[in-house]
Design an enzyme around this catalytic site. Sequence first.
Site, short mmCIF file in Angstrom:
data_model
loop_
_atom_site.label_atom_id
_atom_site.label_comp_id
_atom_site.label_asym_id
_atom_site.label_seq_id
_atom_site.Cartn_x
_atom_site.Cartn_y
_atom_site.Cartn_z
N ASP A 1 0.81 -1.22 0.00
CA ASP A 1 0.00 0.00 0.00
C ASP A 1 0.84 1.26 0.00
OD1 ASP A 1 -2.55 1.31 0.06
OD2 ASP A 1 -2.30 1.69 2.20
N SER B 1 -7.46 5.35 0.31
CA SER B 1 -7.81 4.08 -0.34
C SER B 1 -9.27 3.73 -0.10
CB SER B 1 -6.93 2.95 0.22
OG SER B 1 -5.56 3.25 0.07
N GLN C 1 -5.89 -1.66 -6.52
CA GLN C 1 -6.50 -0.76 -5.53
C GLN C 1 -7.22 0.37 -6.24
OE1 GLN C 1 -4.50 2.44 -2.74
NE2 GLN C 1 -4.31 0.44 -1.75
#
Length: 299
Positions: free
Chosen positions: A213, A234, A284
């Site tokens: 991430d 996110s 993502q």
Amino acid sequence: GDLRSVLITSVLNLERLEVDLFRGRHHWVPATQRLFGGQIVGQALVAAAHAVSRDEQVHSLHCYFVRTGDPKVPVLYEVERTRTGKSFSVRSVKAIQHGKPIFICQASFQLSQGSPVQHQFTMPTVPPPEELLTQDELIQKYLQNPNVAEGYRKRLTKIQAQDVPIEIKPVNPPDIFSSEPQEPKQLFWVRARGYIGETDMKVHCCVAAYISDYAFLGTALLPHRQYRIKFMVSLDHSMWFHVPFRADHWMLYECESPWAGGCRGLVQGRLWRRDGVLAVTCAQEGVIRVEQTPNQSKL
């Protein structure tokens, strides 16, 4: 070296409160002062891994961030043993703060199975990590430029002071003194700081979840560098684990953003082992809101 990775000793080391109930605490907090999404993903996978046998290995996870995490309080992780099959098992995890879910995740585990059906993409050809500067070294190089604007110098110094538990070596670092649009792709070598060693593969997958991430969503901003970021967070995160790897060894993180619009950006990533084997695939989507006024010059 022999220094044990803080990702194992602290960041991803959950406290068991009850069967399938765990508590996680926080360490590295980004400049946004929101809870780092990679840490929630990694800790949730740790919790899920406690609810399967040692022989079962995670092959995929799918997550949604539903509320902003508060770095000032611990996170509770509730695990539900959704299904235990002969080959595949599913575990659902809910992360809770202040009595409300902030994150939900489903992870699927598989017993090892062989198959003649195998293929993969080809790893990009890039310089080895030994020939590249770390992110910290690049920042130090930028700070030595006497013409850097004072406001930007303070931002770089603040980034440099953050004790991030991963090492990063960008392959093609963007020119920080330019606001020219760039292709929405980036490559960097990455690994956990410290030593993890040979252990249950699920441990390395949890560390890779944390690593995946970091700087991921920022790939979608490379064609839009003339704008100032107002809000970026996110929305969801998915990972597929293909083969064994060591998260404390250098891996190439190949990131690209095929689309952005509607205040959202989509990014895709591939983590490659140094021997050219594709180890992990990631995806993502996140919220991206920018100021409509151009950035001030950094010089």
